[in-house]
Enzyme design. Structure first.
Site, mmCIF file in Angstrom:
data_model
loop_
_atom_site.group_PDB
_atom_site.id
_atom_site.type_symbol
_atom_site.label_atom_id
_atom_site.label_comp_id
_atom_site.label_asym_id
_atom_site.label_seq_id
_atom_site.Cartn_x
_atom_site.Cartn_y
_atom_site.Cartn_z
ATOM 1 N N PRO A 81 0.820 -1.221 0.000
ATOM 2 C CA PRO A 81 0.000 0.000 0.000
ATOM 3 C C PRO A 81 0.848 1.262 0.000
ATOM 4 O O PRO A 81 0.367 2.327 -0.374
ATOM 5 C CB PRO A 81 -0.819 -0.100 1.291
ATOM 6 C CG PRO A 81 -0.500 -1.385 1.924
ATOM 7 C CD PRO A 81 0.569 -2.075 1.171
ATOM 8 N N GLU A 86 2.144 -8.196 8.109
ATOM 9 C CA GLU A 86 2.442 -6.751 8.076
ATOM 10 C C GLU A 86 3.376 -6.395 6.927
ATOM 11 O O GLU A 86 3.813 -5.249 6.815
ATOM 12 C CB GLU A 86 3.052 -6.295 9.411
ATOM 13 C CG GLU A 86 2.094 -6.360 10.584
ATOM 14 C CD GLU A 86 0.799 -5.590 10.336
ATOM 15 O OE1 GLU A 86 0.865 -4.463 9.809
ATOM 16 O OE2 GLU A 86 -0.280 -6.133 10.651
ATOM 17 N N ARG A 107 -3.116 -8.083 -21.000
ATOM 18 C CA ARG A 107 -4.055 -7.715 -22.081
ATOM 19 C C ARG A 107 -3.450 -6.706 -23.054
ATOM 20 O O ARG A 107 -3.963 -6.505 -24.144
ATOM 21 C CB ARG A 107 -5.413 -7.265 -21.529
ATOM 22 C CG ARG A 107 -5.409 -5.949 -20.824
ATOM 23 C CD ARG A 107 -6.766 -5.702 -20.171
ATOM 24 N NE ARG A 107 -7.834 -5.378 -21.094
ATOM 25 C CZ ARG A 107 -7.989 -4.200 -21.711
ATOM 26 N NH1 ARG A 107 -7.119 -3.229 -21.520
ATOM 27 N NH2 ARG A 107 -8.999 -3.985 -22.519
ATOM 28 N N ASP A 136 -9.511 2.375 -24.900
ATOM 29 C CA ASP A 136 -9.867 2.216 -23.489
ATOM 30 C C ASP A 136 -9.605 3.478 -22.688
ATOM 31 O O ASP A 136 -8.768 4.306 -23.072
ATOM 32 C CB ASP A 136 -9.011 1.105 -22.850
ATOM 33 C CG ASP A 136 -9.491 -0.279 -23.236
ATOM 34 O OD1 ASP A 136 -10.662 -0.413 -23.602
ATOM 35 O OD2 ASP A 136 -8.667 -1.208 -23.151
#
Ligand code: SAM
Length: 233
Positions: free
Chosen positions: A90, A117, A159, A174
């Protein structure tokens, strides 16, 4: 050159969705290679331990560096050209379409999935001297492990590889595609048959066959949507 992706995890089965659909076919056709490694195969105690208590105290457990060192050394020993080691976290840099495009140009990605963690910080530091290391976040929220982040990144990267999407599914229109003009990063709404559904009609312009009008309608829809939802874009 075929892209090789190595994923190191304590839950190899978490990656099985990659056998499905577009990505499964891409793998079968040799458009990319996926190798999933169980981190616990690099432990040497009876309990196959990969974690321990954090130095300095605090809640939770931290992944010990030794199994990571052994697993990553083994993957790098293959000698693939210019590996990129990706640590999902994160606290990493945001994963964007631009980063997916960049990873799709590489020939070897190694994704090290943390749990608990996270991984002892010395692991990323050590490998920075041996390979390109990228710490990457898939969003501002906290998952239980890096596997879901690995799935997201692999799908976004694969992709984009040549031959993975058929001609009818080009990625060039896209949202976030490199060719989109500033302020039109989000793709507008799409419609298909029937032309009328539950009293709602497909916008008339899309049935007109007038390609110039359709193009400018789509651009305007995209501009409005991007302004509404990404005012900062
Ligand atoms: N203690 C860490 C923190 O607060 O930054 C969170 C650890 S999280 C519970 C466990 C693992 O999940 C991380 O090591 C990472 O591999 C993965 N992870 C969690 N959230 C993520 C995110 N937003 N993006 C990428 N990976 C994530």
């Amino acid at each position: 050159m075929t892209l090789r992706i190595d994923v190191i995890t304590v839950f190899p089965q978490y990656l099985t969705p990659l056998e499905l659909s577009l990505l499964g076919r891409a793998q079968e056709s040799g458009l990319y290679e996926l190798h999933v490694k169980d981190l616990r195969d690099h432990t040497h105690d009876r309990h196959r331990t990969v974690d321990d208590t954090p130095y300095g105290g605090g809640p939770g457990m931290v992944m010990r560096p030794e199994p990571w060192g052994e697993a990553l050394d083994q993957v790098l020993a293959r000698g693939e050209a210019e590996p990129v080691i990706i640590f999902p976290t994160p606290s990493g840099v945001p994963f964007t379409q631009a980063l997916a495009e960049e990873f799709a140009e590489r020939s070897h990605l190694v994704i090290a999935c943390g749990r608990y963690e996270g991984i002892d910080a010395r692991v990323a530091e050590h490998y920075r001297a041996l390979a390109e290391v990228r710490e990457v976040s898939i969003g501002d929220y906290v998952l239980a492990g890096g596997e879901a982040a690995a799935l997201v990144m692999i799908e976004a990267v694969v992709r984009l590889l040549p031959g993975v999407l058929g001609n009818s599914q080009s990625a060039s229109d896209d949202s976030f595609a490199p060719g989109r003009a500033p302020g039109t990063e989000l793709e507008g709404p799409n419609y298909t048959k029937p032309p009328s559904w539950r009293g709602m009609e497909v916008p008339e312009v899309l049935l007109s066959g007038d390609h110039a009008r359709i193009r400018s309608w789509r651009e305007e829809e995209s501009r409005v949507l991007t302004q509404q939802r990404r005012a900062e874009a």
